[in-house]
Write a protein that holds these residues in place. Structure first.
Motif, mmCIF file in Angstrom:
data_model
loop_
_atom_site.group_PDB
_atom_site.id
_atom_site.type_symbol
_atom_site.label_atom_id
_atom_site.label_comp_id
_atom_site.label_asym_id
_atom_site.label_seq_id
_atom_site.Cartn_x
_atom_site.Cartn_y
_atom_site.Cartn_z
ATOM 1 N N GLU A 1 -33.334 64.634 -86.013
ATOM 2 C CA GLU A 1 -32.721 63.644 -86.898
ATOM 3 C C GLU A 1 -32.947 62.234 -86.371
ATOM 4 O O GLU A 1 -33.222 61.299 -87.142
ATOM 5 C CB GLU A 1 -31.219 63.925 -87.031
ATOM 6 C CG GLU A 1 -30.910 65.195 -87.810
ATOM 7 C CD GLU A 1 -29.415 65.468 -87.870
ATOM 8 O OE1 GLU A 1 -28.655 64.742 -87.175
ATOM 9 O OE2 GLU A 1 -29.008 66.397 -88.592
ATOM 10 N N GLU B 1 -36.395 61.111 -87.097
ATOM 11 C CA GLU B 1 -36.527 60.701 -88.496
ATOM 12 C C GLU B 1 -35.957 59.295 -88.711
ATOM 13 O O GLU B 1 -36.548 58.464 -89.418
ATOM 14 C CB GLU B 1 -35.810 61.701 -89.408
ATOM 15 C CG GLU B 1 -36.550 63.018 -89.580
ATOM 16 C CD GLU B 1 -35.873 63.901 -90.613
ATOM 17 O OE1 GLU B 1 -34.653 63.720 -90.838
ATOM 18 O OE2 GLU B 1 -36.551 64.761 -91.196
ATOM 19 N N GLN B 2 -34.779 59.043 -88.079
ATOM 20 C CA GLN B 2 -34.178 57.718 -88.210
ATOM 21 C C GLN B 2 -35.066 56.649 -87.582
ATOM 22 O O GLN B 2 -35.217 55.541 -88.126
ATOM 23 C CB GLN B 2 -32.794 57.708 -87.559
ATOM 24 C CG GLN B 2 -31.765 58.568 -88.282
ATOM 25 C CD GLN B 2 -30.413 58.546 -87.592
ATOM 26 O OE1 GLN B 2 -30.135 57.654 -86.790
ATOM 27 N NE2 GLN B 2 -29.572 59.519 -87.910
ATOM 28 N N LYS C 1 -37.907 55.967 -89.904
ATOM 29 C CA LYS C 1 -37.464 55.196 -91.067
ATOM 30 C C LYS C 1 -37.231 53.737 -90.697
ATOM 31 O O LYS C 1 -37.659 52.816 -91.411
ATOM 32 C CB LYS C 1 -36.188 55.817 -91.627
ATOM 33 C CG LYS C 1 -35.647 55.105 -92.850
ATOM 34 C CD LYS C 1 -34.389 55.796 -93.354
ATOM 35 C CE LYS C 1 -33.827 55.064 -94.568
ATOM 36 N NZ LYS C 1 -32.575 55.707 -95.065
ATOM 37 N N LEU D 1 -31.540 53.989 -80.694
ATOM 38 C CA LEU D 1 -31.939 55.351 -81.042
ATOM 39 C C LEU D 1 -32.912 55.920 -80.016
ATOM 40 O O LEU D 1 -32.878 57.114 -79.704
ATOM 41 C CB LEU D 1 -32.565 55.371 -82.440
ATOM 42 C CG LEU D 1 -31.602 55.123 -83.606
ATOM 43 C CD1 LEU D 1 -32.368 55.075 -84.923
ATOM 44 C CD2 LEU D 1 -30.523 56.203 -83.671
#
Length: 221
Positions: A148, A151-152, A155, A201
């Motif tokens: 996840e 993916e963040q 993005k 992140l």
């Protein structure tokens, strides 16, 4: 004939007489019948007499003239020998049975100890399997979170790159038209915030990756 040999023969004769009378020959009663004689010589003669008696008993069927008292005494001696043999056999049998029981108890104790050890091993194995399953579940959860985060990150990277392109476009347009200053500031702020979020992140992803590696090592142990 020497005196010693004469005494020996007389002892044999007196012993036969005593036996015919139903009396067990001994050194004392033989010497009393003889009236004299060395006890050592009488004892040796009696030993020979007993040996001869045993031979005569073994051949009693060939010599029916064997005196009845001799047969009676021989039967008594045989009965005593049998009783002694049975007693010895009973003692040896009891000792062997006791030893067998001790060996059986020892084997049962060892078997019981082995069963307890096997049961403990099964319990420990079950606990280890449960722990492995728990660690595997934690590993899957970490892998999901890492996915996840990736993916963040992807993005946000796309959004940051888009914002940077828009800033460059506005800068170019501003240079030509002298405007769009407010939009450029907003895009720069948004780009900086996206960059900071990407950095956060990445750090979180690194920590999760390290935790995932530790879980793999624990599962491999």
């Amino acid at each position: 004939m020497s005196k010693k040999n004469d005494t020996h023969a007389r002892v044999i004769e007196v012993a036969d007489q005593l036996l015919e009378e139903g009396i067990r020959p001994t050194q004392q009663n033989v010497r009393e019948r003889l009236g004299s004689g060395s006890l050592t010589t009488i004892n040796r003669a009696l030993n020979d007499w007993w040996h001869t008696l045993a031979q005569r008993i073994s051949r009693r069927n060939e010599h029916p003239e064997l005196p009845e008292p001799v047969l009676t005494l021989a039967n008594q001696a045989w009965d005593r020998a049998l009783a002694y043999a049975e007693h010895q056999f009973a003692e040896q049998k009891q000792a062997l049975e006791q030893r067998q029981q001790e060996l059986l108890q020892s084997a049962q104790q060892k078997n019981s100890g082995g069963e307890r050890a096997l049961s403990d091993a099964h319990s420990q194995n079950a606990r280890l399997l449960d722990r492995c399953e728990q660690l595997a579940q934690e590993k899957r959860e970490l892998e999901r979170r890492v996915f996840e985060l990736e993916e963040q990150q992807l993005k946000l990277t796309v959004e940051r790159d888009t914002a940077q392109r828009e800033v460059r476009q506005l800068q170019h347009m501003g240079a030509e038209n002298g405007g769009h200053a407010e939009a450029m500031v907003e895009l720069r702020v948004r780009s900086r915030m996206q960059e900071e979020e990407l950095q956060r992140l990445r750090q979180l992803g690194d920590r999760l990756s390290q935790e995932n590696a530790r879980l793999r090592n624990r599962l491999d142990e």
